[in-house]
Scaffold this active site. Structure first.
Site, PDB file in Angstrom:
ATOM      1  CE  LYS A  24       7.347  52.503 -26.855  1.00 57.99           C
ATOM      2  NZ  LYS A  24       8.313  51.015 -26.735  1.00 57.99           N
ATOM      3  CG  ASN A  25       7.571  49.601 -30.346  1.00 60.11           C
ATOM      4  OD1 ASN A  25       7.913  50.141 -29.751  1.00 60.11           O
ATOM      5  ND2 ASN A  25       6.878  48.541 -29.777  1.00 60.11           N
ATOM      6  NE  ARG A  94      14.619  43.787 -26.548  1.00 56.50           N
ATOM      7  CZ  ARG A  94      15.934  42.792 -27.166  1.00 56.50           C
ATOM      8  NH1 ARG A  94      16.264  42.713 -25.802  1.00 56.50           N
ATOM      9  NH2 ARG A  94      15.473  42.148 -27.580  1.00 56.50           N
ATOM     10  CB  CYS A 118      10.784  46.493 -20.581  1.00 56.90           C
ATOM     11  SG  CYS A 118      10.679  47.520 -21.764  1.00 56.90           S
ATOM     12  NE  ARG A 123      13.153  42.425 -24.394  1.00 58.19           N
ATOM     13  CZ  ARG A 123      12.485  43.559 -24.688  1.00 58.19           C
ATOM     14  NH1 ARG A 123      12.008  44.130 -23.722  1.00 58.19           N
ATOM     15  NH2 ARG A 123      12.111  44.726 -25.055  1.00 58.19           N
ATOM     16  CG  ASP A 306       3.947  45.615 -26.681  1.00 59.23           C
ATOM     17  OD1 ASP A 306       4.635  45.956 -27.832  1.00 59.23           O
ATOM     18  OD2 ASP A 306       5.035  44.419 -25.557  1.00 59.23           O
ATOM     19  CB  ILE A 328       5.533  37.815 -26.269  1.00 56.19           C
ATOM     20  CG1 ILE A 328       4.847  37.743 -27.226  1.00 56.19           C
ATOM     21  CG2 ILE A 328       7.271  37.953 -26.888  1.00 56.19           C
ATOM     22  CD1 ILE A 328       4.827  36.353 -28.060  1.00 56.19           C
ATOM     23  NE  ARG A 398      11.349  53.239 -21.738  1.00 58.15           N
ATOM     24  CZ  ARG A 398      11.329  52.101 -22.309  1.00 58.15           C
ATOM     25  NH1 ARG A 398      11.042  50.953 -21.009  1.00 58.15           N
ATOM     26  NH2 ARG A 398      11.609  51.246 -23.193  1.00 58.15           N
TER      27      ARG A 398
HETATM   28  C1  EPZ Z   1       9.651  44.599 -29.534  1.00 51.60           C
HETATM   29  O1  EPZ Z   1      10.567  44.247 -29.158  1.00 51.60           O
HETATM   30  C2  EPZ Z   1       8.883  45.662 -29.640  1.00 51.60           C
HETATM   31  N1  EPZ Z   1       9.948  46.925 -29.455  1.00 51.60           N
HETATM   32  C3  EPZ Z   1       8.706  45.832 -27.869  1.00 51.60           C
HETATM   33  O2  EPZ Z   1       7.605  45.658 -27.145  1.00 51.60           O
HETATM   34  C4  EPZ Z   1       7.202  43.946 -28.423  1.00 51.60           C
HETATM   35  O3  EPZ Z   1       7.247  43.958 -26.824  1.00 51.60           O
HETATM   36  C5  EPZ Z   1       8.800  42.828 -28.677  1.00 51.60           C
HETATM   37  O4  EPZ Z   1       8.885  43.160 -30.065  1.00 51.60           O
HETATM   38  C6  EPZ Z   1       7.451  41.547 -29.199  1.00 51.60           C
HETATM   39  O5  EPZ Z   1       5.873  42.248 -29.627  1.00 51.60           O
HETATM   40  C7  EPZ Z   1      10.236  47.145 -30.183  1.00 51.60           C
HETATM   41  O6  EPZ Z   1       9.721  47.166 -31.583  1.00 51.60           O
HETATM   42  C8  EPZ Z   1      11.146  48.645 -29.796  1.00 51.60           C
HETATM   43  P1  EPZ Z   1      11.537  40.190 -29.796  1.00 51.60           P
HETATM   44  P2  EPZ Z   1      11.931  43.066 -29.731  1.00 51.60           P
HETATM   45  O7  EPZ Z   1      12.442  40.832 -30.076  1.00 51.60           O
HETATM   46  O8  EPZ Z   1      11.843  42.884 -30.885  1.00 51.60           O
HETATM   47  C9  EPZ Z   1      13.546  36.615 -28.107  1.00 51.60           C
HETATM   48  C10 EPZ Z   1       6.573  47.695 -26.043  1.00 51.60           C
HETATM   49  O9  EPZ Z   1       6.477  47.804 -24.452  1.00 51.60           O
HETATM   50  N2  EPZ Z   1      14.384  37.323 -28.259  1.00 51.60           N
HETATM   51  O10 EPZ Z   1      10.212  39.900 -30.974  1.00 51.60           O
HETATM   52  O11 EPZ Z   1      12.795  42.753 -28.351  1.00 51.60           O
HETATM   53  C11 EPZ Z   1      12.840  37.261 -26.873  1.00 51.60           C
HETATM   54  O12 EPZ Z   1      13.892  37.437 -25.455  1.00 51.60           O
HETATM   55  C12 EPZ Z   1       8.366  47.012 -26.431  1.00 51.60           C
HETATM   56  O13 EPZ Z   1       6.863  48.655 -26.498  1.00 51.60           O
HETATM   57  C13 EPZ Z   1      15.979  35.810 -28.299  1.00 51.60           C
HETATM   58  O14 EPZ Z   1      15.247  35.557 -27.728  1.00 51.60           O
HETATM   59  O15 EPZ Z   1      10.741  41.340 -28.815  1.00 51.60           O
HETATM   60  C14 EPZ Z   1      11.570  37.619 -26.354  1.00 51.60           C
HETATM   61  O16 EPZ Z   1      11.714  36.629 -25.623  1.00 51.60           O
HETATM   62  C15 EPZ Z   1       7.775  45.857 -25.039  1.00 51.60           C
HETATM   63  N3  EPZ Z   1      16.217  36.164 -29.166  1.00 51.60           N
HETATM   64  C16 EPZ Z   1      10.637  37.114 -28.166  1.00 51.60           C
HETATM   65  O17 EPZ Z   1      12.013  36.683 -28.630  1.00 51.60           O
HETATM   66  C17 EPZ Z   1      17.052  37.063 -30.052  1.00 51.60           C
HETATM   67  O18 EPZ Z   1      17.778  37.839 -30.548  1.00 51.60           O
HETATM   68  C18 EPZ Z   1      10.158  38.384 -28.654  1.00 51.60           C
HETATM   69  O19 EPZ Z   1      10.920  39.279 -28.797  1.00 51.60           O
HETATM   70  C19 EPZ Z   1      15.575  38.379 -29.902  1.00 51.60           C
HETATM   71  C20 EPZ Z   1      14.784  37.968 -29.658  1.00 51.60           C
END
Ligand code: EPZ
Length: 417
Positions: A24-25, A94, A118, A123, A306, A328, A398
């Site tokens: 999915k991702n 998201r 989520c 986020r 995840d 994370i 989802r």
């Molecule tokens: C991706 O989300 C995945 N989703 C998530 O999977 C996964 O949990 C996550 O990466 C971490 O591996 C998709 O790929 C669609 P991040 P993403 O940006 O990109 C902070 C699932 O269950 N952050 O890597 O949204 C953020 O708040 C989903 O399939 C900032 O502060 O995650 C978080 O604490 C859930 N500023 C951390 O970094 C930003 O601009 C990691 O977020 C971006 C992120």
């Protein structure tokens, strides 16, 4: 689908073979990449899950044409009709934020609703926006929308303040059509990022450094169509691998890339799980006496956030006290309260869940709030004696293709009610 509930009668052994669907991702950013070209992009091995359908609908609202046929999707965006991602779309997943970079790069304008998805804590998308502004975009917030404008993005050197998967993906896609060269540092290393780069290169993008944390993109004037097969979903595979570790189960997981699961395999091995990896399949036999562990979630290749909830369910059966630290996201323990309602003994201390095992689980009515917590609760229901009813199980659909059916095929007594 929104009010769907799942009923599970637990305690039945799982046996047989389960095939893993596409990731999915990986599919989500790759669907967004359709916006970077006017040509047809054809995808194979697409997981038919709700988030994918929502992203496909978003492409349609923007002006794309295409169709979903089984696990294949083809789509093209000959011209942008409206560079808008509505709140309806963004509140479900998201990942809709992934349309921001491509739309801005292709069309010079994008209006994207702040992402939903989520409720697993903060986020933010500030790194996405900082990077795009550094590339010359003018970005303002207007109510629940982000408005981004830029005649032509220009290449930059940008260091991500912290690892972000979709942030990395958004900026790689934006840079693919920018004027000049972009160097992105401290990029996320997830396999889904690498798969996206693979697609973009097939579309004519000039990208190097994939699989490292420094990615160099030389912007092109246009990109063209491509055909692409999506990598297997390592989180779905990990979920079934964990399911197979419960005592009495013995399952064959097929269509896996074991190299994407090294951190989970190491942890399960240290717990005493009996696993055999051969080619693209992993055989796992449940053990009664699993050892407790201490785990911390980290960006890839560390242990994935995840899979944190799903592992926590398994640890309720380990012989001793385990500790799972979530580094994370700042609020990803919603499954703990519900697992405790099934009879688990888990306490959350700051960013760490302390799990005392083994605990006898008994069925109850529980509810889920996010995608991976719902998978953890399904694993709990499979282990619990009696009937477990999981409410709000839309979340499960989802991100997991046909999970009830796949589990029924393994012998589980699970149905949608
Ligand atoms: C991706 O989300 C995945 N989703 C998530 O999977 C996964 O949990 C996550 O990466 C971490 O591996 C998709 O790929 C669609 P991040 P993403 O940006 O990109 C902070 C699932 O269950 N952050 O890597 O949204 C953020 O708040 C989903 O399939 C900032 O502060 O995650 C978080 O604490 C859930 N500023 C951390 O970094 C930003 O601009 C990691 O977020 C971006 C992120």
């Amino acid at each position: 689908m929104q009010q769907a509930r799942i009923s599970i009668r637990g305690g039945r052994p799982l046996s047989g073979t389960v095939s893993i669907s596409g990731a999915k991702n990986a599919a989500l950013p790759e669907l967004a990449a359709v916006c970077l070209s006017a040509d047809l992009v054809e995808f194979q091995n697409v997981p038919l899950v709700e988030d994918i359908k929502v992203m496909f609908a978003a492409l349609g609202e923007i002006g794309a044409r295409g169709e979903i046929r089984g696990n294949s999707i083809n789509a093209a965006l000959p011209a942008v009709k409206e560079a808008l991602v509505s709140h309806e779309i963004a509140k479900t997943t998201r990942a809709s934020v992934l349309l921001l970079g491509p739309l801005l790069a292709r069309h010079g304008f994008a209006k994207v609703s702040f992402p939903g998805g989520c409720p697993i804590g903060e986020r933010k998308i500030n790194f996405h926006l900082q990077g795009l502004e550094a590339m010359g975009a003018e970005i303002v917030a207007q109510g629940e929308y982000i408005i981004a404008k830029c005649k032509r993005l220009r290449g930059i050197e940008y260091l991500f303040p912290a690892k972000t998967v979709t942030g990395t993906e958004n900026l790689i896609m934006a840079a693919s059509l920018a004027q000049g060269t972009t160097v992105l540092r401290n990029c996320a290393l997830e396999p889904e990022v690498t798969d996206l780069v693979g697609l973009l290169r097939k579309m004519g993008a000039d990208i190097s450094g994939q699989d490292t944390d420094t990615i160099i993109i030389r912007g092109q004037a246009t990109l063209h169509g491509a055909a692409h097969r999506i990598i297997p979903d390592r989180i779905e595979a990990g979920t079934y691998l964990i399911a197979g570790c419960f005592a009495g189960n013995e399952i064959d997981i097929q269509g896996v890339m074991p190299g994407h699961l090294r951190s989970l395999l190491a942890i399960l091995d240290s717990m005493g799980a009996a696993m055999t990896v051969s080619g693209q399949s992993i055989r796992v036999k449940g053990q009664a006496a699993l050892a407790p562990v201490e785990v911390t979630t980290e960006p890839y290749p560390g242990f994935p956030t995840d899979l944190q909830a799903q592992l926590t369910t398994l640890l309720t059966q380990a012989q001793g006290v385990s500790r799972v630290r979530e580094r994370i996201f700042n609020d990803r323990f919603h499954h703990v309260g519900e697992l405790n309602r099934l009879g688990a003994a888990i306490e959350v201390e700051h960013d760490t869940a302390v799990i005392r095992g083994p605990a006898r689980l008994r069925g109850a009515v529980i509810k889920t709030t996010d995608l991976r917590a719902s998978a953890a609760l399904v694993l709990g229901g499979l282990q619990a004696a009696g009937e477990t009813v999981i409410e709000n199980s839309y979340q499960l659909f989802r991100g997991y293709e046909s999970m009830p059916q796949k589990l029924q095929n393994l012998g589980a007594d699970i149905k949608i009610i």
